[in-house]
Scaffold this active site. Structure first.
Site, PDB file in Angstrom:
ATOM      1  N   GLY A 423       4.280   9.352 -11.274  1.00 54.00           N
ATOM      2  CA  GLY A 423       4.230  10.804 -11.394  1.00 54.00           C
ATOM      3  C   GLY A 423       2.805  11.285 -11.529  1.00 54.00           C
ATOM      4  O   GLY A 423       1.910  10.550 -11.949  1.00 54.00           O
ATOM      5  N   ARG A 424       2.604  12.536 -11.167  1.00 56.53           N
ATOM      6  CA  ARG A 424       1.259  13.114 -11.239  1.00 56.53           C
ATOM      7  C   ARG A 424       1.384  14.608 -11.492  1.00 56.53           C
ATOM      8  O   ARG A 424       2.240  15.283 -10.923  1.00 56.53           O
ATOM      9  CB  ARG A 424       0.507  12.850  -9.943  1.00 56.53           C
ATOM     10  N   GLY A 425       0.554  15.137 -12.375  1.00 58.12           N
ATOM     11  CA  GLY A 425       0.564  16.561 -12.671  1.00 58.12           C
ATOM     12  C   GLY A 425      -0.804  17.042 -13.063  1.00 58.12           C
ATOM     13  O   GLY A 425      -1.796  16.295 -12.989  1.00 58.12           O
ATOM     14  N   GLY A 428      -2.371  14.931 -16.019  1.00 60.37           N
ATOM     15  CA  GLY A 428      -2.748  13.544 -15.833  1.00 60.37           C
ATOM     16  C   GLY A 428      -1.775  12.813 -14.934  1.00 60.37           C
ATOM     17  O   GLY A 428      -0.910  13.412 -14.293  1.00 60.37           O
ATOM     18  N   LYS A 444       1.453   7.958 -19.699  1.00 55.57           N
ATOM     19  CA  LYS A 444       0.713   9.064 -19.089  1.00 55.57           C
ATOM     20  C   LYS A 444      -0.746   8.995 -19.516  1.00 55.57           C
ATOM     21  O   LYS A 444      -1.064   9.060 -20.708  1.00 55.57           O
ATOM     22  CB  LYS A 444       1.315  10.408 -19.502  1.00 55.57           C
ATOM     23  N   ASP A 536       5.747  25.455 -19.350  1.00 57.55           N
ATOM     24  CA  ASP A 536       5.695  24.922 -17.985  1.00 57.55           C
ATOM     25  C   ASP A 536       7.030  24.281 -17.613  1.00 57.55           C
ATOM     26  O   ASP A 536       7.086  23.128 -17.178  1.00 57.55           O
ATOM     27  CB  ASP A 536       4.562  23.907 -17.855  1.00 57.55           C
TER      28      ASP A 536
END
Length: 698
Positions: A423-425, A428, A444, A536
């Protein structure tokens, strides 16, 4: 025996139950520390105490409590200074300043609560036998008293006036201000009010009755009520009642409970417990709840009440698997130990022959090698001491943060040098890892930040204590230099975003995801000690476990609030385009309703299969338009429901889900429901649709 000696012995005997440093008065320039258990005030008769009281994990309120403890229960709290803003368990103080002001400061040395009083002459703070905490000057003038600022309890001789009110706690374990209030209204009547997040309504006395029909009078504008020590309550609106155990010399307290009922409690000296000697509302269904005065099925049945005027049968709906869970009685068993169980072992020991070489080595070690052995032993001792110190430090960190602190090397090894990205956001990158105990985790690695280690650990300790079945669980963290990593439980099916375009999410899973997500957000907003705004909410931050049950993630980027959302301040716009509430854009006050709006967009995306990132307003307007055409077009659901579902869904539940989602995305935040109301509406719809459950005739 001489009278002075007798007097001394009697004095000592009365003081034995209390700390030798206990007192009932403090003077100006004095501070009471949260870290000193002896820093408490005790009334002269020993009935009441005032001090710091734990209301959560490392959260405290300055409190007055009844000194005698009920069996198996915590102390009975009768007043709180800072019920809506608890202080830290370290470095917090209650200080009586020379200016005459009494202040409560947190670990950060900012003022959480104050009496806002001033005096030119010296002042002192005393705890009276009545349970009243009083601030006076040398002339005997009362500058402030706790009786003028009640929380949820009225003690004997304490006045309820036009300027005071009783406010319930949020729940049995959450002492913050709740939704039920007892107060004098402008019509001079004593009322019970449900003051919800969206609507307010009086429910006692019966709103359908005229004042004189309810035995009340509006002609006395003094607006005052009092409970005496005999158990008699009288109010200026002619409302009176008498305790069932009317009489002197009993400890009593009138309390508005978290369920909205007002009860008079009397102390049973023999049984060492409180019992209800009067209550305002005998039938709980009459208490205002959930928009009406009706009773609805609960998610958990804790107790029950059968009305005497109900002539029919009463049924409880239970899952089929529980019908016969009590069929088999518990069998008695005993453990018997007797001498017959002792068996003599048949062993023979033979002394070994002396070994000359060993004997020589022992002689050599005892002589020439003695110094070497001593040096070796000292080295081992120092090594073990360092290891023990490291273990103690790790144990201390676990105790402080509530979960484990990992080293960067450990997490680098667990992820095989951060090899598998899952995963990526904006905050981080998330990697899959395996801990030494074979637990699979999501790690993370946060983007580099100038945030100090202490501030980071303080934030993650709060997040780590938040625990709910629909919130992702944090297992640990790492803070080395500028490196910041978080260790979470691993979710087998990834994010909601990754599953929306697949056939894995049938109608039931989607409805369950909507309900579970609402419950998780409701917990963040209303139930946990530190109220949290997520800021968010989007499909990428809703994870799915092996059973496709949702867990809200990434509330580490959220804003921890002090229960006063209207005063929330944010340095920058947060969230993701398409899911952001209008408040962000128009610089309006940020409240929990920003998460409600985002949740509504997520539900519409789940229902329609259409993403909102480009034109969120168009998605909302399109769904709303189709719903408004429902009267003229019976097939409106078919036009908006995700084609992947192939028409396989429950119409009633789908309509409810869409209706709730559209309420959540109203431009006016005050028109949106709270997340707890959303969860309740969906749970109610789910319960109503389960018509095939089995019942038990009571």
């Amino acid at each position: 025996m001489d009278s002075p000696v007798l007097f001394l012995l009697l004095s000592l005997s009365f003081s034995l139950p209390f700390s030798s440093s206990s007192l009932d008065t403090i003077h100006e320039g004095t501070s009471l520390s949260i870290e000193k258990s002896e820093d408490i005030l005790i009334s002269p008769d020993g009935v009441f105490s005032a001090g710091f009281y734990s209301v959560g994990d490392n959260a405290y309120c300055y409190t007055i409590w009844f000194n005698k403890q009920s069996r198996g229960k915590n102390q009975t709290v009768v007043w709180m200074a800072n019920r809506d803003q608890p202080v830290n368990g370290r470095s917090s103080k209650l200080s009586l300043l020379k200016t005459g002001n009494l202040i409560l400061t947190d670990a950060g040395k900012f003022t959480v609560w104050a009496t806002n009083t001033q005096s030119l002459s010296p002042v002192h703070l005393s705890l009276y036998n009545t349970g009243n905490l009083v601030l006076q000057n040398m002339e005997g003038v009362t500058l402030w008293e706790s009786f003028d600022f009640p929380t949820d309890t009225l003690l004997p001789q304490q006045l309820l006036t036009r300027n005071t009110r009783l406010v319930s706690s949020r729940s049995k374990t959450n002492y913050s201000s709740g939704f039920y209030k007892l107060f004098f209204d402008n019509d001079n009547l004593l009322h019970l009010l449900h003051d919800g997040l969206e609507v307010s309504s009086v429910y006692w006395p019966d709103p359908g009755l005229i004042s004189w029909e309810a035995g009340r009078s509006t002609y006395n504008s003094s607006r005052i009520a009092v409970l005496d020590t005999f158990g008699n309550f009288s109010s200026s609106d002619d409302f009176t009642f008498m305790a069932a155990d009317y009489g002197p010399n009993l400890h009593r307290r009138l309390r508005i409970d978290y369920d909205g009922d007002v009860r008079l409690y009397s102390w049973d000296k023999e049984g060492q417990t409180w019992f209800v000697s009067w209550q305002a509302i005998q039938r709980p269904c009459k208490i205002y709840e959930n928009g009406s005065s009706s009773c609805y099925p609960k998610t958990m049945l804790l107790n029950g009440y059968r009305s005497p005027d109900f002539q029919g049968d009463l049924y409880l709906r239970l899952p089929e698997r529980n019908l016969f869970s009590y069929a088999n009685s518990v069998q008695d068993f005993t453990l018997v130990c007797s001498s017959k169980g002792t068996v003599q072992l048949d062993r023979k020991y033979k002394r070994s022959q002396e070994n000359g070489i060993v004997k020589f080595l022992l002689w050599f070690a005892s002589g020439v090698g003695l110094e070497i052995i001593c040096i070796f032993l000292v080295w081992c001792l120092l090594t073990r001491t360092q290891q023990a110190s490291s273990v103690d430090k790790q144990g201390y960190l676990v105790a402080v943060t509530g979960f484990r602190r990992f080293t960067y090397a450990e997490l680098k090894k667990a992820t095989k040098d951060f090899k598998e990205e899952i995963g990526r956001g904006a905050g981080g990158i998330v990697y899959k890892g395996v801990l030494p105990d074979n637990r699979v985790v999501a790690i993370k690695r946060l983007n580099e930040s100038n945030q100090g280690e202490g501030e980071f650990l303080a934030e993650v300790s709060i997040i780590g204590r938040i625990n709910h079945i629909n919130l992702i669980e944090m297992w640990g963290n790492c803070a080395e230099g500028k490196r910041r990593l978080l260790v979470y439980e691993y979710m087998e099916h990834g994010t909601l975003s990754q599953n929306l375009s697949s056939h894995a999410l049938d109608w039931k899973k989607r409805f369950d995801i909507a309900t579970g997500t609402a419950k998780g957000l409701a917990y963040l907003h209303e139930e946990c000690l530190e109220w949290v705004l997520h800021c968010d909410v989007k499909p990428q931050n809703i994870l799915l476990d092996s059973n496709y049950q949702p867990k809200v993630a990434d509330f580490g980027l959220s804003k921890l609030q002090n229960r006063n959302f209207e005063n929330a301040s944010f340095s920058r716009i947060r969230g993701t385009r398409g899911y952001m509430a209008p408040e962000w854009v128009f610089n309006l006050p940020i409240t929990s309703k920003v998460d409600v709006y985002s949740y509504g967009i997520v539900v519409l995306e789940m229902v329609t299969g259409k993403g909102p990132t480009k034109e969120p307003k168009r998605l909302v307007a399109w769904v709303r338009e189709k719903k408004n055409e429902a009267a003229a077009m019976a097939s409106w659901l078919e036009e908006i429901v995700d084609p992947i579902l192939e028409g396989s869904y429950e119409k009633g539940k789908m309509e409810t889900l869409i209706t709730v989602a559209l309420q959540c995305v109203e431009d006016d935040k005050d028109a949106r429901p709270s997340m707890s109301q959303v969860a309740e509406m969906l749970l109610r719809q789910e319960n109503d649709s389960h018509g095939d459950d089995h019942g038990i005739n009571l």
